[in-house]
Design an enzyme around this catalytic site. Structure first.
Site, short mmCIF file in Angstrom:
data_model
loop_
_atom_site.label_atom_id
_atom_site.label_comp_id
_atom_site.label_asym_id
_atom_site.label_seq_id
_atom_site.Cartn_x
_atom_site.Cartn_y
_atom_site.Cartn_z
N GLU A 57 0.84 -1.19 0.00
CA GLU A 57 0.00 0.00 0.00
C GLU A 57 0.88 1.24 0.00
O GLU A 57 1.41 1.63 1.06
CB GLU A 57 -0.94 0.01 1.22
N HIS A 102 -1.51 10.62 -1.01
CA HIS A 102 -1.69 9.37 -1.76
C HIS A 102 -1.53 9.59 -3.25
O HIS A 102 -1.03 8.74 -3.96
CB HIS A 102 -3.06 8.75 -1.44
N ASP A 117 1.34 -14.56 12.47
CA ASP A 117 0.17 -15.10 11.77
C ASP A 117 -0.77 -13.93 11.44
O ASP A 117 -1.47 -13.41 12.31
CB ASP A 117 -0.52 -16.11 12.68
#
Lengths: 401, 401, 401, 401
Positions: free
Chosen positions: D98, D391, D300
């Site tokens: 991302e 972004h 995990d």
């Protein structure tokens, strides 16, 4: 008014509630039920039967008093409950204006009674309050949490010094950032005891704030108060009660035209709905029964928000019978204090044999049994697709279509 | 009984509620308030004032009727509300046995009134029912979803053919595995209309099942019914109402000894508690006020479970005043049907100017304003640390410490 | 890399995954599986097979790049899925370090395949963003809600002017006090599209704020983003997918030593647990499979929080077979953008026949089928009480007892 | 690989992470960061830097192994954390695709460091498992609850006999109808320990079932496992951690162009959104940071579902500075077992000084500090309306407009 427990141990049962097929509101029909009430309660209920309650009964319960709201009151049953104080048979007083509801509960009670009755028990008790103390940072809040844990016995003594009925039974400090949430659990005897608990919480919070140098202190006792919430289902509040019964297959089919399997299938379908809703009330019509008994018995009806929390479980057992249980972890009821001691409320509690001290557990157990009866009855009506029809017939309180 | 709206537009306001400092339950004090009621309602309220309600008033509302529960009734206010039917000043009838509660609401109403009053509006309306149809597999459920979507207008016609008051206004099919959950939204006029909606749902579900070859059909109307739940806060049910007010800084401080900032700080602290609880009730004491008005006004008190859903918002505005709003997306109330039409309930609705058809929106708006008044009042009591003290003084209904 | 769909319509199936009973990590064993991969994908996967991914593959995906985390990758299957693009047989790549997990999924896939395969379908699509605009009071927020509703088509045009892939497909304004929550729903093609949606939301919020005179504006796009929540189960986000299968009774018993009834009974017991938890994840081990496929396929693993939302449904049908469905309303995955286009991720998507544009629906369907396979497999392991034993045998990644 | 703690107590700090304004993926730029890594970790990280991890590293962690997924890895920081093992300065390894995310975390870490650093502490620890035993009725379940409570020490001995690392530290039996839910809490050393806990739970459940004559027994260990849920926020699971920091007003404004008040206002607005969502994740982008560190460090990643539970608290203090805390009650991480011991995961843990036994608390504390840094950074970006812009600039991984 008499309140002696009716421990049955083989005693003759209560007679069916008198009804009049022609006009159930005819004076004769009402009179017959009032006689049944009187015999069951071993005493009259003059205010339920129409005598105005004196103003003085409202003292300490309300401000700006002008009179009384009169809410229609019916009885459901008879219901047979194996309680912590022995087996009892009772008529359950319910105040409501929702047509068909008392009939639905009454049908469930008779079904459970003919199946041997319900067993109900209080499993635990505790009124939680969660004051919050705020510190400069998390390090101080952590230190304060240790002080709080060590102060438990001191706080117990402080609480014991201010009330005869309430006891501080648990304390759990939890650090959330620079806040310390202090979960305090009280037992409160036969009263709901929220005022007592709030006062004790104020004392405890003030003491802890002073011992730990808190910057701010929020009594915040209200946070769980009268608020449906997710913790309620697991932690419980007030009285945690279980009620269960086994209904023989033949009995269920004969009385409701529904099979055990049909009820279980409906419940499985409900799971999809309840999961999607994000609810803590996995019962069916619990709010109906709880509200109606609460209003009849002088309880604080705002507590129906928390009390209508729990789970209905239905299973077909090895013999093909229906096992049904209601898990009610938050019954907030009392037989002392609040509106319980006077007027029609006192008469209704007396009808249940639950007047005053020593009666709160049995009252909660009867309420749990009532919830179970109503839920089994309504599920059976759904299963036999009779729900709408019965409302068409009995419920004449709605505007004409 | 008169029910004409009291549109104020400059009219003289209601006088303060008479109180007697010595003994507020003395006949003279009660009588003074009854006169105030009579003038405000432009008519007497004989049953509230003590006349027994006739049996016939219970017809269609209850089974196994034996009499009436008498619940203490007080009035709070005066409250000034800008409603969808104009500005109104009202006394709000509340039936409760929780000492100090009516006083708390009354104080909040007077505070808001002296700040210019509350504005309240119904923003939307709809009674949801979610029947479930079950198919052989997900493929069939998906096909059925398409059929359901296409059947909307047919179902509207079917519903229109069975009821004058109810309308089917939305249908949303959702596939969950091999189940089809059909969300149906009804408007129901001035009644809550659950019986109407359940009957219409039964018709719709039966029609859809037949069109789509469903294996099983669950009316399942009860799934959201009287059940606090997570969807409630977002989707709403019944009437969605907003109430708000701005309270001048000086007014708040003078009347409650609390600053706007103190109230906002408490609410911030509550956030920690409410988030941890997983609740949909982000109001403060909403359940209290809603239950008390519901019992007074012949509403179905079991709906307090859903109705006590919402958010209180408090902000300090640019001028340092307190902006307060209550968001109540699930007010389930009616002025037609249920227990609304007879006895003390009808008298209480008349006091609010909310009798019968055309009144449900205003009633919901007054109820939302009441909730806002109670929440602001209680937050102010918390802020000034007067909460416990006021209960010590007013609430004499608890067992002696 | 090839990505052509493997529409089976009678084609020969994929061979079983080669395993070596002695040492499944021996070069020969790994090599055999790599050949199987190569044949299934009709091309090699050099980076999965060990070639370092070039730095350039990380461009735009990360800052302060230092290298690559290498996560063990296995394949499960073969799985047979009836997708919206035809029937496919696939090996499913899973990256994990939880021993026994890939074996559990693989077992489930083989079981479902020998039962005829899974059917999976995207039922809907939409990426919600909820900006908030703040007004002076509720009256202004209400007026703004009307403006917002009327501005839908204008906003659609504005969004269309800035992106080829995204479309604004729904707008729902909700007044909460003086706040206006504007739910915007976008479709985003084969990408997750959160950056596109956030940019479009910013434009829409700015436009609405300007049209309505909002005092404050919160992009607030993040509020549902990567956050498990209660609305997710009902409203969905990303792709809403259903997967289901019927497993013949004999097949289930032979392969898992568990009966359909045993699985259904476990699920009933889970209901008690899940209700008490207040969870929106009513699946069993969904998070495992979703995280493992996401990491393998270059998805944003933070979305496992939302994606692991849904319901597993198990039923015994009239023939005694097991019907199983997985409802996954929030699969947030993409085959375009994010980490999907390069390196091992691109190779894994190619193995699934899901490379690039036009593949996101099939990818989501395969993922849903994977979840179903894993849940059925684990439930069967629970039913046969083999869960702990299988972890003892396969999972050697834990500290020694 | 070295893992010695870098207790700072006055030591020279880590240098800024080298960046190249022209092309940050140029070999020279990557090389400079690798040298910084090497110096910080006092050793190389060959697998992170490109050497293929040997097959043997996957032993016990996966089945049907074919290779490794390669996930881009960057570093954020430097971050200064006051941990339970002293003050540490670290670069935090994050694996993600991302774009803009590592930069966002890195900015937050530098901001917090220049403000004096974060303090983080594990407050508690416990891995809950909730097996369910089923009895004939509620009476038997109640008796079994008493037996369970009395069996605590026996069960502790049984557990102690099977594992060196795990301990049974609490047992709470809860009756729900005829079911007994037995909450067992284990400590598990530096491993997550779910396999150990599941095995111990199986032993305990079997023993209790045999002592109490249970009809059915559900290991049911999965019920809370990898499932976002409402209890998580209050009860916690794994490690409960708090991280907090005070950011001087001037520092915040200079580095982010946002004021403390602006961040607090955004959070207040979030409250409306989060309450409506019914979420237990009141943090902002916690899932991002947790997932990225988990993938880097061999955790995990399915546990991100539970771990992304908690609350961000922001306050303006008396001096006008920003106080920020992150409450993370469910960090499920380990430095022993799982994927932690080999390959790139071991190298990343070494970079944090968290290799092997004795390191899990510090690792959890660093992770909590990371979450705080990311949330403060993102909130500041929202406050300055720079979120979308950043972004646009950094995130080049999306499809072109």
């Amino acid at each position: 008014m008499s309140s002696q427990p009716k421990d049955l141990q083989g005693d003759p049962a209560l007679p069916p509630i008198p009804r009049d097929a022609d006009d159930d509101l005819a004076p004769r029909a009402v009179e017959a039920r009032r006689r049944a009430w009187q015999e069951a309660a071993q005493g009259a209920a003059p205010h339920v039967f129409g005598a105005p309650v004196p103003f003085a009964a409202a003292r300490g319960k309300i401000e700006n008093f002008v009179g009384f709201a009169q809410v229609p009151l019916g009885i459901a049953g008879p219901m047979r409950v194996d309680t912590s104080a022995g087996v009892r048979e009772v008529y359950v007083p319910m105040a409501t204006t929702e047509g068909a509801m008392v009939a639905s509960y009454s049908r469930g009670m008779r079904l459970l009674r003919s199946s041997g009755g319900v067993r109900a028990r209080v499993l635990g008790e505790g009124l939680t309050q969660n004051p919050i103390l705020v510190y400069q940072d998390a390090a101080e809040a952590s230190r304060a949490a240790e002080v709080a844990a060590r102060s438990f016995e001191d706080l117990q003594r402080i609480v014991a010094g201010t009330t005869r009925h309430g006891r501080l039974v648990a304390l759990r400090p939890e650090v959330v950032g620079r806040r310390l949430v202090v979960s305090l659990v009280f037992t409160t005897g036969d009263a709901i005891g929220i005022n007592m608990a709030a006062a004790a919480t104020e004392l405890c919070a003030r003491e802890l704030a002073s011992r730990t140098g808190a910057q701010e202190r929020y009594l915040h006792g209200q946070d769980v108060e009268k608020r449906a919430n997710g913790r309620a289902l697991v932690e419980g509040r007030g009285r945690r009660v279980v009620a269960d019964a086994t209904i023989p297959r033949a009995e269920l089919i004969q009385r409701t035209r529904a099979t055990p399997e049909a009820l279980v299938a409906i419940q499985k379908s409900y799971t999809v709905g309840f999961a999607g809703l994000g609810t803590q009330n996995w019962l069916v019509q619990a709010a109906n029964g709880i509200a109606a008994v609460m209003i009849a018995c002088g309880q604080d009806a705002a507590y129906v928000t928390e009390s209508a929390t729990g789970m209905l479980d239905l299973d077909v057992d090895a013999k093909g019978d229906l096992y049904a249980s209601a898990h009610l972890p938050c019954l907030l009821v009392g037989t002392v204090g609040g509106g319980s001691g006077q007027g029609t409320a006192a008469e209704c509690l007396a009808l249940l044999g639950c007047s005053g001290e020593g009666s709160a557990n049995v009252f909660a157990e009867i309420l749990a049994a009532t919830v179970l009866a109503g839920d089994v009855s309504l599920m059976a009506a759904f299963a036999s697709h009779e729900f709408v029809a019965s409302h068409e017939k009995l419920g004449r309180n709605r505007p004409q279509g």
